[in-house]
Motif scaffolding. Structure first.
Motif, PDB file in Angstrom:
ATOM      1  N   GLU A   4       8.232 -16.081   7.118  1.00 26.15           N
ATOM      2  CA  GLU A   4       9.189 -14.981   6.950  1.00 26.15           C
ATOM      3  C   GLU A   4       9.624 -14.376   8.275  1.00 26.15           C
ATOM      4  O   GLU A   4      10.789 -14.013   8.459  1.00 26.15           O
ATOM      5  N   HIS A   5       8.705 -14.293   9.241  1.00 27.86           N
ATOM      6  CA  HIS A   5       8.965 -13.519  10.457  1.00 27.86           C
ATOM      7  C   HIS A   5       9.250 -14.359  11.691  1.00 27.86           C
ATOM      8  O   HIS A   5       9.681 -13.796  12.710  1.00 27.86           O
ATOM      9  N   MET A   6       9.058 -15.642  11.650  1.00 24.57           N
ATOM     10  CA  MET A   6       9.261 -16.473  12.835  1.00 24.57           C
ATOM     11  C   MET A   6      10.739 -16.854  12.916  1.00 24.57           C
ATOM     12  O   MET A   6      11.198 -17.770  12.247  1.00 24.57           O
ATOM     13  N   LYS A   7      11.484 -16.142  13.724  1.00 23.31           N
ATOM     14  CA  LYS A   7      12.918 -16.368  13.846  1.00 23.31           C
ATOM     15  C   LYS A   7      13.278 -16.481  15.320  1.00 23.31           C
ATOM     16  O   LYS A   7      13.458 -15.490  16.018  1.00 23.31           O
ATOM     17  N   THR A   8      13.363 -17.710  15.791  1.00 28.00           N
ATOM     18  CA  THR A   8      13.699 -17.935  17.198  1.00 28.00           C
ATOM     19  C   THR A   8      14.320 -19.318  17.324  1.00 28.00           C
ATOM     20  O   THR A   8      15.010 -19.770  16.414  1.00 28.00           O
ATOM     21  N   ASP A   9      14.072 -20.030  18.410  1.00 24.40           N
ATOM     22  CA  ASP A   9      14.709 -21.318  18.621  1.00 24.40           C
ATOM     23  C   ASP A   9      14.045 -22.416  17.797  1.00 24.40           C
ATOM     24  O   ASP A   9      12.976 -22.231  17.207  1.00 24.40           O
ATOM     25  N   LEU A  10      14.704 -23.590  17.762  1.00 24.81           N
ATOM     26  CA  LEU A  10      14.236 -24.702  16.939  1.00 24.81           C
ATOM     27  C   LEU A  10      12.847 -25.203  17.339  1.00 24.81           C
ATOM     28  O   LEU A  10      12.127 -25.770  16.518  1.00 24.81           O
ATOM     29  N   ALA A  69      -3.954 -18.658  16.165  1.00 27.11           N
ATOM     30  CA  ALA A  69      -3.088 -19.834  16.231  1.00 27.11           C
ATOM     31  C   ALA A  69      -1.947 -19.747  15.218  1.00 27.11           C
ATOM     32  O   ALA A  69      -0.792 -20.064  15.524  1.00 27.11           O
ATOM     33  N   TRP A  70      -2.263 -19.304  14.020  1.00 24.01           N
ATOM     34  CA  TRP A  70      -1.228 -19.169  12.990  1.00 24.01           C
ATOM     35  C   TRP A  70      -0.175 -18.132  13.365  1.00 24.01           C
ATOM     36  O   TRP A  70       1.025 -18.316  13.103  1.00 24.01           O
ATOM     37  N   LEU A  71      -0.590 -17.047  13.986  1.00 22.48           N
ATOM     38  CA  LEU A  71       0.301 -15.901  14.197  1.00 22.48           C
ATOM     39  C   LEU A  71       0.818 -15.778  15.626  1.00 22.48           C
ATOM     40  O   LEU A  71       1.552 -14.828  15.931  1.00 22.48           O
ATOM     41  N   HIS A  72       0.491 -16.718  16.501  1.00 21.23           N
ATOM     42  CA  HIS A  72       0.805 -16.542  17.928  1.00 21.23           C
ATOM     43  C   HIS A  72       2.296 -16.404  18.212  1.00 21.23           C
ATOM     44  O   HIS A  72       2.693 -15.807  19.205  1.00 21.23           O
ATOM     45  N   ASP A  73       3.142 -16.947  17.354  1.00 19.03           N
ATOM     46  CA  ASP A  73       4.591 -16.847  17.547  1.00 19.03           C
ATOM     47  C   ASP A  73       5.267 -16.037  16.435  1.00 19.03           C
ATOM     48  O   ASP A  73       6.428 -16.272  16.107  1.00 19.03           O
ATOM     49  N   CYS A  74       4.561 -15.070  15.873  1.00 22.21           N
ATOM     50  CA  CYS A  74       5.180 -14.266  14.806  1.00 22.21           C
ATOM     51  C   CYS A  74       6.322 -13.422  15.349  1.00 22.21           C
ATOM     52  O   CYS A  74       7.159 -12.926  14.585  1.00 22.21           O
TER      53      CYS A  74
END
Length: 208
Positions: A15-21, A53-58
């Motif tokens: 839901e929250h990971m919105k960035t580059d491909l 690890a799961w949340l590092h790029d939230c």
């Protein structure tokens, strides 16, 4: 213990990971896999490593964003708010925050704990090898950067500039990552992947 929280973490990151491909769910899944392997070999605390690890790029700002260097710190803050909302054990939260905050190269925060070093290694390993080259090209394509300089593809007579050319990023950053690895397994995998990238560049030189 973490396994019971994993579905919620996965839903949150989707839901929250919105960035580059290059920073998508597939990236997170690869980092989790690598972090798990390294953590088991190092006998680290999985209840810290896995949520980190799961949340590092939230939260991850785009490569050309003014706040890019704060991505990992802001992601750590956001992750802790989420983990508290699902009643994740408080005893692990400080260590998780540090592991997320320290994972990024651009963040400049030194990894102090074993768990932070593992998450950092896992994330950096995903920037190497075949997947690393593919991710580099994905990001550069979004930024509309050409693959290489037409007049001097491998910067033999010019200064490297990865803000202009995709291949330059391999030389300015990616090929140097192996020397930054913390764990024995991380160093071994990084060396293998770096050697593959060097072979890729040799092949590319024959084709351009």
């Amino acid at each position: 213990m973490f396994r019971q929280y994993q579905p919620q973490c996965e839903s949150f990151i989707i839901e929250h990971m919105k960035t580059d491909l290059a920073h998508d769910l597939l990236h997170v899944q690869r980092v989790v896999k690598l972090a798990t392997q390294i953590a088991e070999s190092e006998q680290a605390e999985l209840n810290v490593v896995l949520p980190a690890a799961w949340l590092h790029d939230c939260l991850s700002y785009p490569k050309n964003h003014a706040l890019r260097s704060l991505s990992s710190l802001h992601a750590a803050d956001k992750a802790i708010v989420f983990l508290r909302s699902i009643d994740y054990p408080e005893q692990y939260l400080l260590a998780i925050h540090h592991a997320i905050a320290a994972h990024s190269v651009s963040g400049g925060i030194k990894a102090e704990s074993l768990e932070a070093k593992i998450v950092q290694d896992a994330d950096r390993l995903d920037a190497l090898g075949a997947i690393g080259v593919a991710r580099c090209i994905q990001v550069s394509s979004q930024l509309q950067r050409p693959l290489y300089s037409e007049s001097d593809p491998f910067a033999e007579q010019r200064t490297l500039d990865d803000q202009q050319f995709t291949i330059d990023h391999l030389y300015t950053k990616l090929l140097k990552l192996a020397k930054t690895m913390n764990t024995n397994m991380g160093k071994k995998i990084a060396l293998q992947r770096t050697q593959w990238m060097e072979g890729y560049l040799q092949q590319l030189a024959l084709e351009v």
